[in-house]
Each structure stands twice: as structure tokens, then as C-alpha cells.
Design a protein around this motif. Sequence first.
Motif, mmCIF file in Angstrom:
data_model
loop_
_atom_site.group_PDB
_atom_site.id
_atom_site.type_symbol
_atom_site.label_atom_id
_atom_site.label_comp_id
_atom_site.label_asym_id
_atom_site.label_seq_id
_atom_site.Cartn_x
_atom_site.Cartn_y
_atom_site.Cartn_z
ATOM 1 N N UNK A 319 -9.337 29.003 4.258
ATOM 2 C CA UNK A 319 -8.342 29.559 3.329
ATOM 3 C C UNK A 319 -8.365 28.831 1.996
ATOM 4 N N UNK A 320 -8.445 27.489 2.057
ATOM 5 C CA UNK A 320 -8.461 26.710 0.815
ATOM 6 C C UNK A 320 -9.745 26.934 0.038
ATOM 7 N N UNK A 321 -10.883 27.012 0.739
ATOM 8 C CA UNK A 321 -12.178 27.235 0.061
ATOM 9 C C UNK A 321 -12.212 28.621 -0.576
ATOM 10 N N UNK A 322 -11.691 29.599 0.115
ATOM 11 C CA UNK A 322 -11.728 30.979 -0.403
ATOM 12 C C UNK A 322 -10.966 31.092 -1.722
ATOM 13 N N UNK A 323 -9.841 30.405 -1.840
ATOM 14 C CA UNK A 323 -9.051 30.486 -3.071
ATOM 15 C C UNK A 323 -9.769 29.860 -4.265
ATOM 16 N N UNK A 324 -10.741 28.986 -3.983
ATOM 17 C CA UNK A 324 -11.466 28.325 -5.073
ATOM 18 C C UNK A 324 -12.929 28.767 -5.135
ATOM 19 N N UNK A 325 -13.223 29.906 -4.563
ATOM 20 C CA UNK A 325 -14.618 30.357 -4.490
ATOM 21 C C UNK A 325 -15.243 30.551 -5.877
ATOM 22 N N UNK A 326 -14.415 30.994 -6.856
ATOM 23 C CA UNK A 326 -14.934 31.234 -8.207
ATOM 24 C C UNK A 326 -15.427 29.942 -8.839
ATOM 25 N N UNK A 350 2.665 26.593 6.409
ATOM 26 C CA UNK A 350 3.029 26.557 4.982
ATOM 27 C C UNK A 350 2.738 25.185 4.377
ATOM 28 N N UNK A 351 3.199 24.119 5.043
ATOM 29 C CA UNK A 351 3.036 22.780 4.495
ATOM 30 C C UNK A 351 1.617 22.259 4.647
ATOM 31 N N UNK A 352 0.961 22.580 5.769
ATOM 32 C CA UNK A 352 -0.406 22.103 5.946
ATOM 33 C C UNK A 352 -1.345 22.798 4.961
ATOM 34 N N UNK A 353 -1.024 24.043 4.568
ATOM 35 C CA UNK A 353 -1.843 24.745 3.577
ATOM 36 C C UNK A 353 -1.744 24.040 2.212
ATOM 37 N N UNK A 354 -0.551 23.528 1.875
ATOM 38 C CA UNK A 354 -0.398 22.776 0.625
ATOM 39 C C UNK A 354 -1.299 21.545 0.627
ATOM 40 N N UNK A 355 -1.328 20.841 1.771
ATOM 41 C CA UNK A 355 -2.139 19.637 1.871
ATOM 42 C C UNK A 355 -3.618 19.970 1.690
ATOM 43 N N UNK A 356 -4.108 20.946 2.460
ATOM 44 C CA UNK A 356 -5.519 21.307 2.393
ATOM 45 C C UNK A 356 -5.877 21.863 1.019
ATOM 46 N N UNK A 357 -4.986 22.645 0.429
ATOM 47 C CA UNK A 357 -5.218 23.235 -0.889
ATOM 48 C C UNK A 357 -5.453 22.145 -1.930
ATOM 49 N N UNK A 358 -4.590 21.123 -1.969
ATOM 50 C CA UNK A 358 -4.707 20.071 -2.980
ATOM 51 C C UNK A 358 -5.892 19.152 -2.719
ATOM 52 N N UNK A 359 -6.140 18.829 -1.451
ATOM 53 C CA UNK A 359 -7.264 17.932 -1.135
ATOM 54 C C UNK A 359 -8.591 18.593 -1.499
ATOM 55 N N UNK A 360 -8.781 19.827 -1.071
ATOM 56 C CA UNK A 360 -10.050 20.520 -1.355
ATOM 57 C C UNK A 360 -10.154 20.857 -2.837
ATOM 58 N N UNK A 361 -9.047 21.211 -3.473
ATOM 59 C CA UNK A 361 -9.057 21.493 -4.909
ATOM 60 C C UNK A 361 -9.521 20.278 -5.699
#
Length: 458
Positions: A319-326, A350-361
Motif C-alpha cells: 500500500x505504501x509503495x503503490x502511493x509513491x509509485x510515480x 489506520x495507525x500502522x499505515x501512517x508508520x509504513x507510509x512515512x518510513x517508506x516515503x
Amino acid sequence: MTFKDRIAFYYLISAASIIATVFVIIYFIVSATVYSNLDSALIYEARKHLKDVIVEQDSLYFDNHAIIAEREHKEAEVLPFFLQIVDTSGNVLAKSTNLKKQTLTFRPDVIAHKCFNAELSDKAIRQIQIPVKQNGKLKGYLLTAVSLEGTILVVKNLRYVLLVLFPLVLALLFFVARYLADKNIKPIVNIIETTNRITKYNLSERVKLPKTRDELYTLSQAINELLDRMQNAFEREKQFTNDASHELRTPLSVIKGTLEVLVRKPRKEEEYKEKIKYCISEIDSMSERVDQLLLLARFDKANISLRKESLPAISLIDNAIYRHRKLIEEKNINIVMKDDLAAEVVTDPYYVDMIMENIISNAIKYSPAGGTIEIQAHKEDDKIIIEVVDYGEGIKEEDLNSVFNPFFRSDSLNHKHINGSGLGLSIVKKASEILGVEVKLQNHPPKGLKAQIIFPVG
């Protein structure tokens, strides 16, 4: 009534109850003991003189030689034991000389051999009636009595002493209790005085700890710890407000300056479009900062409810990778998946997605073009660990403990080309605390950063 007086009063009430109970017990024990000793002496005397009673047919009388030999029965003032013989009808047949014209009262209703109270010439006596028998046939009674005046006087004096002593002891205890209470509440007075001096401008003062490690020591220590937390929170809030003001003021100043330049003279349409797009990007950046600030503020609220689910680790990463695919495609970054990505974690999506989103971003933003990001998930003892490794510039060792603070960016002057607000890892920290998840950052030699998200199993 002051707290000190209340303590003394409650202590006095408790002490009064205990002392009154003890005094009553003492009174009854002494009284019972005195009467018991008197009754023992009376019974002994009666049985002794029962042997001096002579029975001849229907006549009863004392052995005069035995009675006369005992001087105590001649005068009432020596040792007042009184003897008297009566027939079954209560008629007086004989008596000791110390009775003179007086006679003991026969009580047919009283059980034989039982001591009881009576009167002799309006004076209290203790009396016992012992049957006189011959060949099993009742012939009469031997009445034996002793003066009760001395016993009554002893009991009366004891009662008087206890009644006088009771209020005196209570008065003494009150002043002692008040003194002890005053001495014991001094630490409380110290706490009150210290806390009254503490304001938002003076949060550094602390309550002096008592010398003895008792409940007041624990209370003082707890108050100091509370003041520490308040001071830290106040300082963080102050720093956060200053940083937030700076972060929001900077894009506003840029937008204002750009628009002021535009209105100074007519310009080409392309130039207007370029500057307007730039202003819009600054507004978008500022809007993102505001959203992140609101998110951090919401994290500080209590009673956050979690909806935990069993989630595959691969889905969190995808999910996190897909949002930053561009951005991944633009920088030509190679994403390498390793190990057991089928592992599942029980957490709030909800909260774990925030963590993964910021780390992978962060891993994507700080990775060089054409670089590689390695992601793996594995189980270790009673934990599931997700690791994200990039080969960017990493973080200065001295900044590793500060990157979770709001608005902090390590070596930001060398990363001006990388957009960021310094709030992402603050959000990661808050979300991880809510979930009970541990996040670790460490440099990955020879170059790059390794981020670990550690989930407890179950």
C-alpha cells in the motif's frame, strides 16, 4: 477545623473509645476480684464454723468453747464476721456475740451456698446460708455474713479515680496528638507552599523530599515527577508553537514576496502562470504541514480507541509503495522484497499505515536516483520485524535521537532539494506509542539507513 485539629480530634475519639473500654474492663475486673475474694473468705468462714454447730434432737446451738475462743466474734470492730443459726422456719436459735441485739435476715428464697448482698442495721453486708443436716435431714441453717462497707468503698474509690482520670488523660492525649499532628503535617505544609509558588513562569522549583521514606515522601516524589512531566510538556509545547509559527510563516512570506513581485509591473502570461503555480505548490506544502500538525494534536488526546486486525505484512508494504509509485519510477528506484513477507501482524490498520507510509516515503525521498531499497519481514522470538533499508545519505549519529522531534531535519542545509516538514517521524513516534510498536533507526554501513518496525506477536 484545621487539618491538624481534625487529625488530633479523630485520634482523640479513637483513644477515648479504647481508654473507656480499658477503664470499664479494669473496673469490672477489680470489682469482680474484690467480691470473689470476699466470697471466698465468707465461704471459708461459714464452712469452718459449720463444724462448731451442735445438733441435739431438734435443737441447734454453737459449741461455746469454740466460738468464745475466736475473739473476732466478740466485737464488731475487729473482723466483722457474723454467725447465726436458724431453724427451717427462720427462727433464731443462736448467734455470735458481735451481733448483739441485731439479727441476720434469713432468705428462704436464696439458693443455699450462694453469696448475696443484704443489710444489717442499714449497713451493707455479704451473706451466705448453709444448710445444717443430720442424717440427711434438714435441721436448720447457718447464716454467715461479713461487712461489705470496705469492699463498696474500694470499688467506689476506683470508680471515682477512673472517672477523674479519664478526662485528664484525654486532655493530655489531645495536646500530644495535636503536637504530633503539627509535626507530621509539616511536609504537607511544605508541599502547599512550594506548589503555590509554582507558576507557568516558574516550573523549575520542586518540593523538598522528607527525610523519612513514608507516604509523604512518595507523595512529594510523585508531585515532583508530575512537575517534571508538566515542565517537559510545556517546553515541548512552547518549542512546537515556535517551530510551527516559523514553518507556516516561511511559505506565507514566500507567497507574499512572489505576489508582490508580480504586481510591480505587467508581465507575460507564462511568467504569471509560473509564479502562480509556485504559489499553489507552497500553499499545498503549507496545507500538508497544517494537516500533519492537526494529526499530531489529535494523537495527544486521551482515550484513543484501536480497531486491531490481523494484517499480512506484504499488504502494509504494498500500500505504501503503490502511493509513491510515480516518484519510484521517476528516480528509477529498485524495490527488493526479502524473506517471509507472508508474516501477519495484529494491529490497527489506520495507525500502522501512517508508520509504513512515512518510513517508506523517507526511504524513497533520500535514496539516490537508480538506487535500491530493501524490504524484509521476519519473525524473531516473540516479535515480527519489518525492515526498510535505503542507501541514501543516512543520518548523523548525533541526530538519531532527535529526528523524532517535531520539525527536526538532520543536516537540512544539504537536503534543500528534498521536500519535507520534519513532522513525518514525529507522527511515526506518536503512532507507534499508541500501537505499542517499537521503531528503531540506525545507519547502515557503508551508506544508508535501516528502519525497523517491531511488532509484538498477537
